[in-house]
Design an enzyme around this catalytic site. Structure first.
Site, PDB file in Angstrom:
ATOM      1  N   CYS A  17      35.954  42.511  38.394  1.00  0.00           N
ATOM      2  CA  CYS A  17      35.170  43.606  38.834  1.00  0.00           C
ATOM      3  C   CYS A  17      35.749  44.890  38.417  1.00  0.00           C
ATOM      4  O   CYS A  17      36.938  45.244  38.587  1.00  0.00           O
ATOM      5  CB  CYS A  17      35.000  43.713  40.594  1.00  0.00           C
ATOM      6  SG  CYS A  17      34.113  44.908  40.943  1.00  0.00           S
ATOM      7  N   GLU A  69      43.210  38.431  44.051  1.00  0.00           N
ATOM      8  CA  GLU A  69      43.446  40.059  43.577  1.00  0.00           C
ATOM      9  C   GLU A  69      44.689  40.548  43.750  1.00  0.00           C
ATOM     10  O   GLU A  69      44.841  41.394  42.690  1.00  0.00           O
ATOM     11  CB  GLU A  69      42.235  40.877  44.297  1.00  0.00           C
ATOM     12  CG  GLU A  69      42.030  42.054  43.973  1.00  0.00           C
ATOM     13  CD  GLU A  69      41.068  43.142  44.824  1.00  0.00           C
ATOM     14  OE1 GLU A  69      40.153  42.577  45.530  1.00  0.00           O
ATOM     15  OE2 GLU A  69      41.232  44.152  44.943  1.00  0.00           O
ATOM     16  N   CYS A 126      36.581  49.068  48.229  1.00  0.00           N
ATOM     17  CA  CYS A 126      35.342  49.625  47.380  1.00  0.00           C
ATOM     18  C   CYS A 126      33.989  49.726  48.227  1.00  0.00           C
ATOM     19  O   CYS A 126      33.900  49.692  49.379  1.00  0.00           O
ATOM     20  CB  CYS A 126      35.032  48.274  46.586  1.00  0.00           C
ATOM     21  SG  CYS A 126      34.145  46.898  47.438  1.00  0.00           S
TER      22      CYS A 126
HETATM   23  S1  SF4 Z   1      33.931  43.259  47.011  1.00  0.00           S
HETATM   24 FE1  SF4 Z   1      33.941  45.134  45.947  1.00  0.00          FE
HETATM   25  S2  SF4 Z   1      35.581  44.800  44.405  1.00  0.00           S
HETATM   26 FE2  SF4 Z   1      34.960  43.098  44.974  1.00  0.00          FE
HETATM   27  S3  SF4 Z   1      33.683  42.195  43.529  1.00  0.00           S
HETATM   28 FE3  SF4 Z   1      32.313  43.447  45.160  1.00  0.00          FE
HETATM   29  S4  SF4 Z   1      32.382  45.455  44.289  1.00  0.00           S
HETATM   30 FE4  SF4 Z   1      33.979  44.639  43.123  1.00  0.00          FE
END
Ligand code: SF4
EC number: 1.17.7.4
Length: 310
Positions: A96, A126, A194
């Site tokens: 992402c 992550e 996010c």
């Molecule tokens: S939760 Fe937030 S950081 Fe994770 S994939 Fe979705 S937009 Fe990206």
């Protein structure tokens, strides 16, 4: 029974992009396409892509040299990137962009000579990826107790970054604890968490005031789904995580007049529908959606896939 859906809920732009990358790679390069780690933490999504020809692996040594390989939305460390180069893999990176932004910030802080504190959950994909993207010293803290236990002089130049899917409130507490202990510390407030995580958490807090029970659609290993369940419980209503309607325990909603439903960022809307159907099998349902933010965030695809129709 009244059933109120959280707004927003479910898929975020990073998850949509990651799934799109695998689907377009399958179209463009044919089967199989290897995917390192679950592309997003959701069994229904993973099973759906597997049925189309994606092969999921945990380590790159399971991938034949030269094969098309997708990195999951959670990101990978530099050692994984180097191994992919060494094996001549054709990599499509579904990390992402918001996770990528955290990597970049961490690298900049480390390059400026600061010890980097990563606030996140040990063992999460992550977190492993982010730690592996930052040269220099990176220390993981999960909570305020970990901050108290850091074995560093108070004047150490520090910086912090965060996993993108944490609890906004808990993270504020950890940042405040860091700032109390260390004088020379910089970081981005909670802005590394996010937009999708922040919006879903805010919606659940509002929804909790309207319902007796909260159902969170999502996987047990989904960080953001777990945070949503915790927020429901902290708001004083019993909250349960379930992958789909098959996991609904009738005892959870017995006697409830209003049931709230939300979904983690990697949970497909079809699973929300599945849970509503399971509730309908127990009692007549009056369905509504709470007022909330309409998200319009979209992330660009890697250039080699961008021109293809889905
Ligand atoms: S939760 Fe937030 S950081 Fe994770 S994939 Fe979705 S937009 Fe990206």
């Amino acid at each position: 029974m009244r059933v109120i859906l959280a707004q927003p809920r479910g898929f975020c732009a990073g998850v949509v992009r990651a799934i799109d990358i695998v689907e377009r790679a399958l179209q463009q390069y044919g089967t199989p396409v290897r995917v390192r780690h679950e592309i997003v933490h959701n069994k229904a999504v993973v099973d759906g892509l597997r049925a189309k020809g994606a092969v999921f692996v945990e380590q790159l040594d399971a991938v034949p040299p030269g094969a098309v390989t997708v990195f999951s939305a959670h990101g990978v460390g530099r050692a994984v990137e180097a191994e992919a180069r060494a094996r001549g893999l054709r990599v499509l990176d579904a990390t992402c962009p918001l996770v990528g932004k955290v990597h970049m910030q961490g690298r900049q802080y480390a390059a400026a000579g600061r010890v980097v504190i990563l606030i996140g959950h040990a063992g999460h994909a992550e977190v492993e990826g982010t730690m592996g993207q930052i040269d220099g010293r990176v220390l993981l803290v999960q909570n305020e107790r970990d901050v108290a236990a850091l074995d560093l002089p108070a004047d150490t130049p520090l910086a912090y970054v965060t996993q993108t899917t944490l609890s906004v409130d808990d993270t504020r507490g950890v940042i405040a604890a860091l700032q109390r202990r260390f004088h020379d510390i910089v970081g981005p407030n909670v802005s590394d968490i996010c937009y999708a995580t922040q919006n879903r958490q805010r919606a659940v807090r509002a929804l909790s005031g309207l319902v007796d029970v909260l159902l969170v659609v999502g996987a047990p290993n989904s960080s953001n789904a777990n945070r949503l369940r915790e927020i429901g419980n902290e708001s004083g209503i019993p909250s349960y995580l379930l992958a789909d309607g098959g996991e609904l325990d009738p005892a959870w909603v017995a006697g409830a007049t209003a049931v709230g439903i939300t979904a983690g960022a990697s949970a497909p809307e079809a699973m929300v529908g599945h849970v509503i159907d399971a509730l309908r099998a127990l009692a007549p349902v009056e369905l509504s959606t709470m007022d909330g933010i309409e998200e319009r965030v979209e992330f660009r695809l890697p250039s080699e896939l961008a021109g293809r129709a889905a």
